[in-house]
Design an enzyme around this catalytic site. Structure first.
Site, PDB file in Angstrom:
ATOM      1  N   ASP A  87      17.568 -10.055 -21.163  1.00  0.00           N
ATOM      2  CA  ASP A  87      16.870 -11.219 -21.688  1.00  0.00           C
ATOM      3  C   ASP A  87      15.418 -11.102 -21.238  1.00  0.00           C
ATOM      4  OD1 ASP A  87      16.968 -13.545 -23.162  1.00  0.00           O
ATOM      5  OD2 ASP A  87      17.345 -14.811 -21.437  1.00  0.00           O
TER       6      ASP A  87
ATOM      7  N   ARG B 259      13.770 -11.187 -17.013  1.00  0.00           N
ATOM      8  CA  ARG B 259      14.907 -10.914 -16.135  1.00  0.00           C
ATOM      9  C   ARG B 259      14.791  -9.583 -15.399  1.00  0.00           C
ATOM     10  NH1 ARG B 259      16.113 -16.151 -16.451  1.00  0.00           N
ATOM     11  NH2 ARG B 259      17.008 -16.752 -18.460  1.00  0.00           N
TER      12      ARG B 259
ATOM     13  N   ARG C 118       7.592 -20.148 -24.444  1.00  0.00           N
ATOM     14  CA  ARG C 118       8.386 -19.004 -24.887  1.00  0.00           C
ATOM     15  C   ARG C 118       8.210 -18.740 -26.384  1.00  0.00           C
ATOM     16  NH1 ARG C 118      14.203 -20.659 -23.426  1.00  0.00           N
ATOM     17  NH2 ARG C 118      14.677 -18.556 -24.206  1.00  0.00           N
TER      18      ARG C 118
ATOM     19  N   LYS D 150      15.758 -15.425 -31.968  1.00  0.00           N
ATOM     20  CA  LYS D 150      16.511 -16.576 -31.453  1.00  0.00           C
ATOM     21  C   LYS D 150      15.609 -17.815 -31.444  1.00  0.00           C
ATOM     22  CE  LYS D 150      15.527 -15.475 -26.588  1.00  0.00           C
ATOM     23  NZ  LYS D 150      16.085 -14.934 -25.321  1.00  0.00           N
ATOM     24  N   HIS D 151      16.193 -19.040 -31.551  1.00  0.00           N
ATOM     25  CA  HIS D 151      17.596 -19.439 -31.511  1.00  0.00           C
ATOM     26  C   HIS D 151      17.872 -20.166 -32.818  1.00  0.00           C
ATOM     27  CE1 HIS D 151      15.929 -19.398 -27.387  1.00  0.00           C
ATOM     28  NE2 HIS D 151      17.134 -19.019 -26.971  1.00  0.00           N
TER      29      HIS D 151
ATOM     30  N   HIS E  15      20.881 -25.950 -21.920  1.00  0.00           N
ATOM     31  CA  HIS E  15      21.608 -25.486 -20.742  1.00  0.00           C
ATOM     32  C   HIS E  15      22.345 -26.650 -20.066  1.00  0.00           C
ATOM     33  CE1 HIS E  15      18.637 -22.244 -21.209  1.00  0.00           C
ATOM     34  NE2 HIS E  15      19.560 -21.476 -20.645  1.00  0.00           N
TER      35      HIS E  15
ATOM     36  N   ASP F 257      24.376 -17.916 -28.241  1.00  0.00           N
ATOM     37  CA  ASP F 257      23.662 -18.082 -26.993  1.00  0.00           C
ATOM     38  C   ASP F 257      24.732 -18.105 -25.894  1.00  0.00           C
ATOM     39  OD1 ASP F 257      21.695 -18.493 -25.092  1.00  0.00           O
ATOM     40  OD2 ASP F 257      20.744 -20.153 -26.151  1.00  0.00           O
TER      41      ASP F 257
END
Length: 433
Positions: free
Chosen positions: A144, A152, A213, A243-244, A256, A329
């Site tokens: 990611d 990441r 982002r 995405k998304h 999340h 996701d």
């Protein structure tokens, strides 16, 4: 068909051709103490004659192996043979290599919090070891790595600017160059799929999960940036993921931790959310990731897009013409776990049109549920084959069906954080507005 016309018109206005959350949330879900499902195959030495070509490989697979291909879990530890209590609790085996040999997943995703990212040589050894454990069908190894806020593989990779900074330059060529540089570094580490670029249009300035982002708040400017980034990843030989879907840019809730609801009409979605995804499809993006968001005017069921057939099959596949891999996701996120158990979520995602089940919180429950759904006919074997075929085509397109990739740690150390890539980062920052 009016939706397609509007989307195409929006992309044309941006100069982009159109075609007919992040994973890594805190770990959720406990270990399943019940008996594990039967292994997809008994680990054996590689066959002397391996099937070649997508259809030949598909025909050679058992139902259990096909179900395994639908999953992309997180494995725990710094090496393929690292013994981990977390692996034992979640998968019933104690090392990543044993998990791969037992379940034959389609891929894995790397995270620092899982102990996967320590050093360049360690990551290379890990990815080589994981591929060695899956000699018949090489793995998708994902990261990611959006750059910026979601990085990441930092600090191993070049600190390239995030999407909002690139978007502020107004220059899609910089989006392409940044994606290519990222892709080159990922490939050197043994990573072959990136969950990037973000194709969301950040309409809501209070958005707690997308924000910087995204490339921006104007779909006419975001679409060419997304298209350029997809091309950059492909230039590097890396699979790209937009995405998304159908769009996470107008939310005030983080999926999340909750379930966002977006009230866009079909016409608003076509104008505001769809153009960057259409642009990505126009550049043959390998995968599109679903969003755990509810859009009641696109699907009144109240289910998030990840579980919505009208959205994943109706809009994405039938209206936008996408026939690549649809990834969920992360399935450990609260936004997708509100109404159904973890096994039922996996089954519903496949029935909605997803192909790749990312990070199920209880792997064994999800695996058993999907296998049982196939055996009962709830998921037809033809539907299963559709998803596995798409995954195999993605692997073939990136050269993964020819032979298991092996990467060189010395080459990785030469490529990562190279002077050329650091200079590109400085250039982008200097042109940001």
């Amino acid at each position: 068909m009016a939706v397609i016309a509007t989307v195409v018109a929006g992309c044309a206005a941006s100069g982009t051709a159109a075609a007919p959350a992040p994973p890594g949330s805190p770990r959720q879900g406990g270990a399943d103490a019940a008996a594990t499902p039967a292994p997809a195959t008994t680990p054996t030495a590689p066959a002397t004659a391996k099937p070649s070509g997508v259809e030949a490989v598909l025909a050679s697979m058992s139902v259990e192996e096909k179900v395994g291909q639908l999953f992309m879990p997180v494995l725990y530890g710094a090496a393929a043979d690292t013994v981990s209590g977390e692996n034992q609790a979640r998968f019933g085996v104690d090392t990543p290599a044993k998990m791969v040999a037992k379940y034959r997943p389609g891929g894995v995703i790397l995270f620092p919090w899982a102990g996967n990212v320590k050093s360049v040589r360690q990551v290379v050894a890990l990815t080589n070891g994981l591929q060695k454990a899956s000699p018949e069908i090489p793995l998708l190894i994902a990261a990611d790595q959006e750059n910026g806020q979601v990085s990441r593989l930092a600090p191993l990779v070049t600190d390239l600017p995030g999407a909002s900074v690139i978007g502020s330059t107004g220059d899609p060529s910089l989006a392409r160059r940044a994606a290519e540089a990222t892709g080159v570094e990922l490939r050197a580490l043994g990573v072959n799929l990136d969950f990037a670029p973000v194709a969301d249009v950040n309409i809501n300035p209070r958005n707690p999960v997308i924000g910087p982002r995204a490339y921006g708040s104007d779909p006419r400017k975001v679409a060419p940036m997304v298209a350029a980034a997809v091309r950059g990843f492909h230039d590097a030989g890396i699979a790209a993921t937009a995405k998304h879907f159908p769009g996470h840019g107008d939310t005030a809730v983080d999926s999340h931790t909750g379930l966002p609801v977006i009230t866009h009409s079909r016409a608003q979605w076509s104008k505001l959310d769809a153009p960057p995804f259409a642009a990505a499809i126009g550049k043959n993006v390998d995968a599109i990731m679903s969003a755990h968001v509810v859009m009641p005017k696109l699907d009144p069921s109240g289910d998030p897009a990840t579980l919505s057939k009208p959205i994943l099959t109706g809009l994405l596949r039938e209206e936008l013409g996408f026939d690549g891999v649809v990834s969920t996701d992360a399935l450990d996120m609260a936004g997708v776990r509100k109404k159904y158990g973890d096994g039922e979520v996996a089954v519903r995602a496949i029935r909605a049109g997803a192909d790749l089940l990312l990070m199920p919180p209880d792997y064994r429950e999800a695996y058993r549920a999907v296998l049982a759904a196939v055996e009962s006919g709830k998921i037809s074997e033809d539907r299963l084959d559709q998803s596995v075929r798409r995954l195999l085509k993605l692997k073939a397109a990136r050269g993964l069906l020819e032979k298991a990739p092996v990467v060189d740690p010395a080459e990785a150390e030469r490529v990562l954080r190279s002077a050329e890539h650091r200079a590109l980062a400085r250039l982008i920052n200097s042109r940001a507005r």
